[in-house]
Design a protein around this motif. Structure first.
Motif, PDB file in Angstrom:
ATOM      1  N   ASP A   1      -0.566   3.462 -12.844  1.00 18.78           N
ATOM      2  CA  ASP A   1      -0.541   1.819 -12.431  1.00 18.78           C
ATOM      3  C   ASP A   1       0.843   1.444 -12.779  1.00 18.78           C
ATOM      4  O   ASP A   1       1.482   0.626 -12.083  1.00 18.78           O
ATOM      5  CB  ASP A   1      -1.724   1.203 -12.956  1.00 18.78           C
ATOM      6  CG  ASP A   1      -2.035   0.070 -11.841  1.00 18.78           C
ATOM      7  OD1 ASP A   1      -2.555   0.381 -10.849  1.00 18.78           O
ATOM      8  OD2 ASP A   1      -1.855  -1.139 -12.391  1.00 18.78           O
ATOM      9  N   LEU A   2       1.045   1.920 -14.019  1.00 21.36           N
ATOM     10  CA  LEU A   2       2.586   1.203 -14.614  1.00 21.36           C
ATOM     11  C   LEU A   2       3.731   2.145 -14.238  1.00 21.36           C
ATOM     12  O   LEU A   2       4.913   2.069 -14.708  1.00 21.36           O
ATOM     13  CB  LEU A   2       2.377   1.050 -15.830  1.00 21.36           C
ATOM     14  CG  LEU A   2       2.326  -0.480 -16.486  1.00 21.36           C
ATOM     15  CD1 LEU A   2       1.159  -1.204 -15.913  1.00 21.36           C
ATOM     16  CD2 LEU A   2       2.473  -0.621 -18.023  1.00 21.36           C
TER      17      LEU A   2
ATOM     18  N   ALA B   1      -9.301   9.336 -19.095  1.00 24.99           N
ATOM     19  CA  ALA B   1      -9.497   8.410 -17.651  1.00 24.99           C
ATOM     20  C   ALA B   1      -8.558   7.193 -17.942  1.00 24.99           C
ATOM     21  O   ALA B   1      -8.008   6.902 -16.650  1.00 24.99           O
ATOM     22  CB  ALA B   1     -11.108   8.419 -17.510  1.00 24.99           C
ATOM     23  N   GLN B   2      -8.806   6.439 -18.937  1.00 21.85           N
ATOM     24  CA  GLN B   2      -8.297   5.037 -19.052  1.00 21.85           C
ATOM     25  C   GLN B   2      -6.646   5.272 -18.985  1.00 21.85           C
ATOM     26  O   GLN B   2      -5.802   4.555 -18.280  1.00 21.85           O
ATOM     27  CB  GLN B   2      -8.617   4.389 -20.162  1.00 21.85           C
ATOM     28  CG  GLN B   2      -9.924   4.003 -19.977  1.00 21.85           C
ATOM     29  CD  GLN B   2     -10.445   2.942 -21.036  1.00 21.85           C
ATOM     30  OE1 GLN B   2      -9.701   2.795 -22.133  1.00 21.85           O
ATOM     31  NE2 GLN B   2     -11.607   2.407 -21.069  1.00 21.85           N
ATOM     32  N   ALA B   3      -6.245   6.461 -19.829  1.00 21.76           N
ATOM     33  CA  ALA B   3      -4.716   6.427 -19.826  1.00 21.76           C
ATOM     34  C   ALA B   3      -4.347   6.928 -18.522  1.00 21.76           C
ATOM     35  O   ALA B   3      -3.128   6.551 -18.434  1.00 21.76           O
ATOM     36  CB  ALA B   3      -4.486   7.491 -20.869  1.00 21.76           C
ATOM     37  N   ALA B   4      -4.904   7.909 -17.852  1.00 19.67           N
ATOM     38  CA  ALA B   4      -4.380   8.277 -16.414  1.00 19.67           C
ATOM     39  C   ALA B   4      -4.218   7.296 -15.555  1.00 19.67           C
ATOM     40  O   ALA B   4      -3.165   6.989 -14.952  1.00 19.67           O
ATOM     41  CB  ALA B   4      -5.365   9.087 -15.960  1.00 19.67           C
TER      42      ALA B   4
ATOM     43  N   ALA C   1      -8.320 -11.031 -16.876  1.00 23.70           N
ATOM     44  CA  ALA C   1      -9.042  -9.647 -17.058  1.00 23.70           C
ATOM     45  C   ALA C   1      -9.776  -9.637 -18.523  1.00 23.70           C
ATOM     46  O   ALA C   1     -10.714  -9.555 -18.895  1.00 23.70           O
ATOM     47  CB  ALA C   1      -8.185  -8.579 -16.725  1.00 23.70           C
ATOM     48  N   ARG C   2      -8.957 -10.317 -19.577  1.00 23.60           N
ATOM     49  CA  ARG C   2      -9.315 -10.074 -20.859  1.00 23.60           C
ATOM     50  C   ARG C   2     -10.523 -11.051 -21.229  1.00 23.60           C
ATOM     51  O   ARG C   2     -11.662 -10.536 -21.593  1.00 23.60           O
ATOM     52  CB  ARG C   2      -8.209 -10.571 -21.810  1.00 23.60           C
ATOM     53  CG  ARG C   2      -8.594 -10.126 -23.121  1.00 23.60           C
ATOM     54  CD  ARG C   2      -7.671 -10.564 -24.235  1.00 23.60           C
ATOM     55  NE  ARG C   2      -6.343  -9.787 -23.931  1.00 23.60           N
ATOM     56  CZ  ARG C   2      -5.949  -8.650 -24.705  1.00 23.60           C
ATOM     57  NH1 ARG C   2      -6.791  -8.019 -25.480  1.00 23.60           N
ATOM     58  NH2 ARG C   2      -4.758  -8.109 -24.193  1.00 23.60           N
ATOM     59  N   PRO C   3     -10.408 -12.321 -20.617  1.00 28.31           N
ATOM     60  CA  PRO C   3     -11.666 -13.122 -21.122  1.00 28.31           C
ATOM     61  C   PRO C   3     -12.690 -12.706 -20.020  1.00 28.31           C
ATOM     62  O   PRO C   3     -14.143 -12.877 -20.534  1.00 28.31           O
ATOM     63  CB  PRO C   3     -11.180 -14.598 -20.638  1.00 28.31           C
ATOM     64  CG  PRO C   3      -9.997 -14.360 -19.783  1.00 28.31           C
ATOM     65  CD  PRO C   3      -9.250 -13.234 -20.355  1.00 28.31           C
TER      66      PRO C   3
ATOM     67  N   LEU D   1      -4.414  -0.931 -24.457  1.00 28.59           N
ATOM     68  CA  LEU D   1      -3.092  -0.881 -23.573  1.00 28.59           C
ATOM     69  C   LEU D   1      -3.619  -1.252 -22.052  1.00 28.59           C
ATOM     70  O   LEU D   1      -3.113  -2.101 -21.333  1.00 28.59           O
ATOM     71  CB  LEU D   1      -2.604   0.535 -23.726  1.00 28.59           C
ATOM     72  CG  LEU D   1      -1.919   0.964 -24.950  1.00 28.59           C
ATOM     73  CD1 LEU D   1      -1.459   2.240 -24.648  1.00 28.59           C
ATOM     74  CD2 LEU D   1      -0.721   0.037 -24.949  1.00 28.59           C
ATOM     75  N   SER D   2      -4.777  -0.616 -21.714  1.00 26.43           N
ATOM     76  CA  SER D   2      -5.333  -0.849 -20.382  1.00 26.43           C
ATOM     77  C   SER D   2      -5.532  -2.409 -20.096  1.00 26.43           C
ATOM     78  O   SER D   2      -5.396  -2.938 -18.971  1.00 26.43           O
ATOM     79  CB  SER D   2      -6.636  -0.176 -20.229  1.00 26.43           C
ATOM     80  OG  SER D   2      -6.248   1.294 -20.137  1.00 26.43           O
ATOM     81  N   VAL D   3      -6.232  -3.054 -21.167  1.00 23.09           N
ATOM     82  CA  VAL D   3      -6.801  -4.405 -20.878  1.00 23.09           C
ATOM     83  C   VAL D   3      -5.448  -5.519 -20.937  1.00 23.09           C
ATOM     84  O   VAL D   3      -5.306  -6.449 -20.114  1.00 23.09           O
ATOM     85  CB  VAL D   3      -7.680  -4.735 -21.886  1.00 23.09           C
ATOM     86  CG1 VAL D   3      -7.238  -5.102 -23.430  1.00 23.09           C
ATOM     87  CG2 VAL D   3      -8.421  -6.282 -21.396  1.00 23.09           C
ATOM     88  N   GLU D   4      -4.403  -4.816 -21.518  1.00 20.47           N
ATOM     89  CA  GLU D   4      -3.135  -5.780 -21.749  1.00 20.47           C
ATOM     90  C   GLU D   4      -2.586  -5.698 -20.158  1.00 20.47           C
ATOM     91  O   GLU D   4      -1.997  -6.640 -19.639  1.00 20.47           O
ATOM     92  CB  GLU D   4      -2.169  -5.197 -22.798  1.00 20.47           C
ATOM     93  CG  GLU D   4      -1.038  -6.030 -23.021  1.00 20.47           C
ATOM     94  CD  GLU D   4      -0.180  -5.599 -23.862  1.00 20.47           C
ATOM     95  OE1 GLU D   4       0.905  -4.644 -23.914  1.00 20.47           O
ATOM     96  OE2 GLU D   4      -0.472  -5.806 -25.162  1.00 20.47           O
ATOM     97  N   HIS D   5      -2.569  -4.452 -19.545  1.00 16.93           N
ATOM     98  CA  HIS D   5      -2.018  -4.377 -18.112  1.00 16.93           C
ATOM     99  C   HIS D   5      -2.846  -4.897 -17.431  1.00 16.93           C
ATOM    100  O   HIS D   5      -2.396  -5.569 -16.296  1.00 16.93           O
ATOM    101  CB  HIS D   5      -1.878  -2.971 -17.788  1.00 16.93           C
ATOM    102  CG  HIS D   5      -1.298  -2.653 -16.612  1.00 16.93           C
ATOM    103  ND1 HIS D   5      -0.225  -3.216 -16.047  1.00 16.93           N
ATOM    104  CD2 HIS D   5      -1.923  -1.959 -15.577  1.00 16.93           C
ATOM    105  CE1 HIS D   5      -0.027  -2.829 -14.650  1.00 16.93           C
ATOM    106  NE2 HIS D   5      -1.072  -1.833 -14.566  1.00 16.93           N
TER     107      HIS D   5
END
Length: 716
Positions: A189-190, A181-184, A246-248, A232-236
């Motif tokens: 999105d990218l 789900a996260q990868a999709a 988003a990360r904090p 990868l998802s949180v980086e994006h």
């Protein structure tokens, strides 16, 4: 099969499957009632069933149903489900302990309810769950399912990929639903191809193999997959506007309750300060001098929602933010210990900042307690850096204010033990925990035990702090009060008289502590037998309150409360009722309709209407009060029980002695369960029951109705 149990590891998609089934069933019009329960503990299940009972029985039944204990409410709902012709679906999501469902609703209610028009779905991580129903093991997707899932997600965005690349990516992701789900979402999105994502995934997997810990319940390969896809998802997400937040934000919510975090917590000043201080570097975003605001925090949540890192549902403000436990664990594991403990203190500051001094919203209080418990579990030592964080004390008092007085006692007992380990028995934290434990011990019905605990605490504070320290004086105040509650009214009056002399010496006659102590001294002199003197004393005290504090100060209103009560006790019931009518209007204006003090004043007004002979008026007042007490405080709160007792008393006064006895017999079971046999309120209810049993037996034809229950309520 009427019940299905979806069993599997975290991240396997059990909740998503249950939600999909519930949504499609509802949208197809195949169910009339849908009950979704986040079933993390028995209390949550019972609470949801009580709400469902209120919904299906209608307004009239809801009031009566809500007055019962949660177990009985659950039983009535389950019995309704077994007998109704309506179609229903019950989903119990994330059952942590099968024992929470054992005997649910009592011996007369079946669980799961059996009816051809009803269905039950349970999700659990427990593969050993001894739950009735057809168990369906939810594991990884099959290769075909994983490929079909990714293909469908891409096709929805008019994306066509090489089937071999899709299959290879599904293999790389271990066919774990959460990772897929996260990868999709990341791919869409990218606008990455599956081949490009595999390159990034492989690199991330080599550098972050330990982000999901070994005790997460996943095999090693899957722990690596979750860590890599999460990273990868949180980086994006960090590159989305507002950039770098988003990360904090994810770090903040990783330490709180995965089942629901109030919006006010993550938008509080401490939370905003955290976002400002830990904004991911190297992002464009806003000018450096611009402070992070509430809208930025909400947008950061939307970024996490967009990338499937969290769920943000603004329509449920007390549980607006939900995050998968695996994502939380992966996030926490990226933080060094010092950073994690500092973040825990930030979360504690945020919870304490938004926690209202007066808990009018029981749902909010319940959510704040759950978040405090989760925070304490994730970082048990962080909240004891120099002093125990005040949120630990606030959570315990919140339990007591919610009527969970036994839980409050246990909370402060544990807090005291922890304070002793961290700071030693003579530290201020340990002394404060003893103070709060003693208070709620008294509120739980052990007035003598509370007085003894305060006597012992007073001796220690005299030794450690001296006679004039504020904490020493505060303990003497509590000792005098519980001495009176234990039956020694004259001793309580003496204690307050001695305390008043010291307060006058240290603070002067107009200090609030002196005024409050004078009020308690007057009260216990009244309890010692001088009701007329108490009424006159409160009249004199009111003059000083008006001069020092003004007419709308809550303590001034409380003095008027005492004056009205003792006026009635001295023999003027009608005058007391009139005084309470005037007082209630001011209480409502100053404090609002749901303040606990207002609810108490309404109870006292109903009492004096009854004492003045207006039983019908009093009964109507008690019925309205009970409805509001149930809504604000819940069915087990002592105020709700007291309203039920007043209503039963009015029923007897109106001529229905049998009905009063029956109502009190039902109430006694709740008093015994909630407050125990030794509590003063239980004893009062028992005496009331005996009175109406005797009256029922004296009435023509009523003896048989009451005789069956003659030994079924009061402790013997």
């Amino acid at each position: 099969m009427l019940c299905h149990v979806l069993s599997g590891t975290g991240g396997a998609g059990k909740t998503q499957l249950a939600a999909h089934h519930a949504r499609t069933t509802w949208e197809a019009g195949n169910t009339d009632l849908l009950v979704w329960v986040t079933a993390t503990d028995r209390a949550a299940i019972l609470s949801a069933y009580a709400e469902a009972a209120a919904a299906v029985t209608g307004t009239d039944d809801a009031q009566r149903l809500g007055a019962d204990d949660p177990e009985r409410a659950a039983a009535r709902f389950l019995n309704w489900a077994q007998s109704t012709d309506r179609r229903w679906l019950i989903v119990l999501d994330d059952v942590a302990d099968p024992a929470d469902l054992s005997g649910l609703g009592g011996r007369l209610a079946l669980w799961p309810p059996t009816h051809p028009r009803g269905r039950t779905v349970v999700t659990t991580r427990r593969r050993d769950a001894a739950l009735p129903g057809h168990r369906v093991d939810i594991g990884l997707f099959t290769p075909a399912e994983a490929v079909a899932y990714l293909t469908a997600k891409l096709a929805a965005q008019d994306r066509r990929e090489d089937p071999e690349d899709i299959a290879a990516l599904a293999r790389d992701l271990g066919r774990l639903p959460l990772a897929l789900a996260q990868a999709a979402t990341y791919l869409v999105d990218l606008h990455l191809s599956c081949a490009e994502y595999r390159v990034r995934l492989a690199d991330r997997a080599r550098t972050l193999p330990e982000l999901v810990p070994e005790d997460s319940g996943l095999p090693d390969a899957h722990r690596t997959t979750v860590a890599a896809t999460w990273s990868l998802s949180v980086e994006h997400a960090d590159r989305l506007r507002p950039r770098g937040l988003a990360r904090p934000m994810l770090q903040l919510i990783a330490l709180l309750d995965p089942n629901g975090i109030p919006t006010t917590v993550v938008t509080s000043p401490p939370a905003l300060a955290h976002l400002s201080a830990h904004r991911t570097p190297g992002q464009g975003g806003h000018p450096p001098e611009r402070l992070i605001g509430t809208e930025d925090a909400v947008e950061a949540l939307r970024c996490l929602h967009r990338l499937s890192l969290a769920d943000h549902t603004p329509g449920t403000p007390h549980q607006a933010v939900r995050v998968h436990a695996l994502v939380q664990r992966a996030t926490r594991e990226t933080l060094p210990e010092a950073a994690r403990e500092a973040l825990a203190r930030t979360c504690a500051d945020a919870l304490f900042t938004v926690w209202p001094d007066t808990e009018r919203d029981t749902a909010l209080a319940r959510s704040l307690r759950a978040n405090t418990a989760a925070l304490t579990a994730h970082a048990p030592g962080a909240l004891w850096e120099s002093r125990a964080h005040p949120v630990l004390f606030r959570a315990g008092d919140s339990l007591g204010h919610a009527g969970l007085v036994t839980s409050a006692v246990t909370h402060f007992q544990d807090l005291h033990a922890t304070a002793c380990r961290h700071r030693g028995p003579d530290h201020a934290d340990a002394l404060q925990a003893r103070h709060r434990q003693a208070w709620w011990r008294g509120m739980a019905g052990d007035a003598a035990g509370a007085a003894l605990a305060y006597r012992e605490l007073s001796a220690d504070e005299l030794r450690l702090l001296g006679p004039d320290h504020a904490d020493t004086l505060d303990t003497r105040h509590a000792l005098a009060w519980w001495r009176g509650m234990a039956g020694d009214a004259a001793g309580a009056a003496t204690g307050f008289e001695e305390l008043l002399a010291d307060y006058l010496r240290l603070l002067g006659p107009d200090h609030l502590h002196c005024l409050v102590t004078r009020g308690n001294l007057i009260h216990w002199r009244g309890e010692a037998g001088d009701a007329a003197g108490a009424a006159a004393g409160f009249e004199e005290l009111l003059t000083d309150h008006l001069r020092v504090l003004g007419p709308d100060h809550p303590d001034t209103l409380n003095v008027r409360h005492g004056r009205a009560w003792w006026r009635g006790t001295a023999g003027d019931a009608a005058g007391a009722a009139t005084a309470f009518e005037h007082l209630l209007a001011d209480y409502l204006r100053v404090l609002g309709p749901d303040h606990p003090t207002v609810l108490t004043a309404r109870s006292d007004l109903a009492h004096w209407w009854a004492e003045a002979g207006d039983a019908a008026h009093a009964a109507a007042a008690y019925r309205d009060l009970l409805a509001d007490s149930l809504r604000v405080l819940g069915s087990d709160h002592p105020n709700s029980l007291h309203a039920r007792r007043g209503l039963a008393r009015c029923r007897g006064a109106a001529g229905d002695a049998v009905g009063a006895a029956v109502a009190l017999e039902e109430l006694m079971a709740d008093y015994l369960r909630v407050l125990g046999p030794d509590h003063a309120e239980t004893a009062n209810a028992c005496a009331e029951l005996a009175r109406w049993r005797a009256a029922a037996e004296d009435a023509d034809g009523a003896g048989t109705a009451s005789a069956d229950r003659r030994h079924g309520g009061c402790p013997q």
